[in-house]
Design a protein around this motif. Sequence first.
Motif, short mmCIF file in Angstrom:
data_model
loop_
_atom_site.label_atom_id
_atom_site.label_comp_id
_atom_site.label_asym_id
_atom_site.label_seq_id
_atom_site.Cartn_x
_atom_site.Cartn_y
_atom_site.Cartn_z
N UNK A 607 0.80 -1.27 0.11
CA UNK A 607 -0.12 -0.06 -0.03
C UNK A 607 0.87 1.19 -0.04
N UNK A 608 1.85 1.34 0.73
CA UNK A 608 2.87 2.44 1.05
C UNK A 608 3.65 2.53 -0.32
N UNK A 609 3.88 1.55 -1.21
CA UNK A 609 4.60 1.54 -2.36
C UNK A 609 6.04 1.47 -2.05
N UNK A 610 6.25 0.75 -1.15
CA UNK A 610 7.65 0.32 -0.66
C UNK A 610 8.13 -1.03 -1.12
N UNK A 611 8.46 -0.64 -2.63
CA UNK A 611 8.71 -2.03 -3.18
C UNK A 611 10.05 -2.91 -2.71
N UNK A 612 11.18 -2.37 -2.19
CA UNK A 612 12.06 -3.08 -1.90
C UNK A 612 11.92 -3.69 -0.53
N UNK A 613 11.01 -3.22 0.17
CA UNK A 613 10.32 -3.73 1.70
C UNK A 613 9.45 -4.95 1.29
N UNK A 614 8.53 -4.57 0.25
CA UNK A 614 7.73 -5.90 -0.08
C UNK A 614 8.36 -7.17 -0.47
N UNK A 615 9.44 -6.73 -1.26
CA UNK A 615 10.07 -7.90 -1.93
C UNK A 615 10.72 -8.77 -0.92
N UNK A 616 11.52 -7.93 0.01
CA UNK A 616 12.18 -8.95 1.04
C UNK A 616 11.29 -9.58 1.85
N UNK A 617 10.04 -8.93 2.28
CA UNK A 617 9.08 -9.46 3.20
C UNK A 617 8.53 -10.86 2.39
N UNK A 618 8.23 -10.55 1.17
CA UNK A 618 7.56 -11.49 0.38
C UNK A 618 8.49 -12.98 0.25
#
Length: 651
Positions: A607-618
């Motif tokens: 939602x916050x468009x934090x792509x790097x964060x999303x990728x690592x969490x995923x």
Amino acid sequence: MTAAVYESSTGKEYRLPTKEDILAFEIAQVSLNPLFDEIPFDLPLEHVPRGASRVGGGSAFSIQPFGVNCWHQLFNTRQLIAIGTFIKYTREATRTMLDAGYDKEWSTSISSLLALAIDRLADRGSTVCSWTVGWDKIRNTFTRFALPYTWDYAESVPIHDSSGGYPGSIDWISRYVEHASRIVPAIASIKNESAIAERNTTYDIILTDPPYYDAIPYSDLMDFFYVWLRRSLFGLSSETDIAFSKPLSPKWNVELQDGELVDDSGRHNGDRKESKKSYEDGMSRAFASCHEALMRDGRLVIVFAHKQPDAWETLVGAIIRSGFVVDASWPIQTEMANRTRALASAALSSSVWLVCRKRPESARPGWDNRVLDEMRHNIHNQLRDFWDAGIRGPDFVWAATGPAMEAYSKHPVVKKANEPGKLMEVSEFLRAVRRLVVDFVVGRVLTGGDETSASGLDDVTTYYILHRHDFGIQDAPVGPCILYAISCNLSDRDLADRFDILLRTGGLSSADDDDEVDEEETDADAEPDEGTGSIVKLRPWHQRKRKTMGYDAEGHPAPLIDQVHRLMHLWKTGDVAKVDDYLDSRGLRKNALFLHLLQALIELSRRDEQRDETVILENLSNHLQARGVAPTRSVTLPGFGDDDQNEAGSE
Ligand SMILES: C[S@@+](CC[C@H](N)C(=O)[O-])C[C@H]1O[C@@H](n2cnc3c(N)ncnc32)[C@H](O)[C@@H]1O
């Protein structure tokens, strides 16, 4: 004088001052004294407050060190002449009305309203009024509840029908009278009396918007207006003469232990403890006086708008001790939209209205365990209703507080079952309430419905979720964040310094939170960046680099959010063995809360468009799901230098 502003066909224009402009200013001096000789009490030589305390009420005044000691020194000669002239003719209008046979009450009312117009003129016509460059207009003196020194100012034309002019003042007052008389058909009776005083009358409802500790030094600020009202209205009636008998408005009277309730150590010879105590005792006495004056089935409604829960708790404690049961609370949006324009949606744009009734005299002491059980039972459905009604943010916490309070406040005292002789304080009870409420909210965020799933989540992680859910990773006003922090048994300082989770990113001093915006300023022409208050934001995970993060300290297990961030750092190093070691050593693979948290963080980061964060969490999530597949050190972990794999989000 450095510039003159005038209207042109295309808007405001600026020009250099002419000789005539300067001369007009200088000759005003000649008529000042003769004019004020005709006005009661002459020029306002009464002293401005000293601004004794660095904190609290006194901090609102910073003008004395600049040589502004008396109220008249806040105006230049020409401004004084304008105000004095309007006072002179307002007084004359009263005489004319009486000569013309106007009813005394009518002429008193009209004169009082005309006197208010003069106060509006003073508010837009002092040497504190600066020019708003972006909007080409004059600010009023009280853009916030303070009287600061300003280095330059703009002078309005008081007879002109523009910002700061008398015609505009009259217009605003007429509009108010029209509006108020439509809403309140009966004539209201307004008395200048202390709320502490005993009353002979009984009431069905007492509704009060009390002062909050040191938030605003009302009576000091009021003096700016009072000195002009006194000069305009003295002699009008015996009532006005009593109301304006003193040179300045009522302050705290040490002998009578009565007067304005405000926590300002300047009123108590700099003694901060005494100041706080005097305020709290005074408020308790005011609530007790309300209890006395209320019918048996009457209601006391108290408006609370304070951001600090400990202030709130003390006052609620006093209400309960005075014999009231608190049984409802509603956040009501009472502030003008522009007043809170710079704050995010979850700011305290509402005040909380607490509804209380008298506790029956037969009420017996309660026991903490039963009171807590009853509270949990009562509040459950109400939380769902509030949630479904769309109440969110700190307002949700406040809305739930009132109904929850009933279980506690219906007893004169609540005893501790396991600690003989000890009482459960209101703060302790409210902590339990708030925790229940935030668990409900976090449960919704983590699982979209099952509020019980959040119980057991540690305080810091709970705060992180609430904050991230409401404000994302952007700047947030500190007010609601403090409220959330306290709801999680933390403080904003803990979160910033001890847990390294909150960043202070600036904003103005806390006094600016209370910005009062003049009605003339609408949303469309409001200045964008004024009065934002102190600002904080969540520290991004990649900036959380303390070596101890994610590891237990003595007696303090690592917050779950720290464990997630530690894992993210480990993942980023590409050393999957370390990731697995960490997961296993902390038993995270089987920790349902951890898995919920990971999923919630993935959604929030998306939602916050934090792509790097999303990728690592995923990738972490996928890694957990792919249990049994044990990657080796040589494997290049997704999320690092391989975008295709990152998009695929798999190992
Ligand atoms: C939060 S303000 C109320 C503002 C009001 N609702 C309004 O919109 O203008 C609290 C008010 O309580 C007044 N106050 C302080 N001590 C008082 C006392 N002992 N008796 C009556 N009023 C008092 C303050 O002067 C201030 O005007």
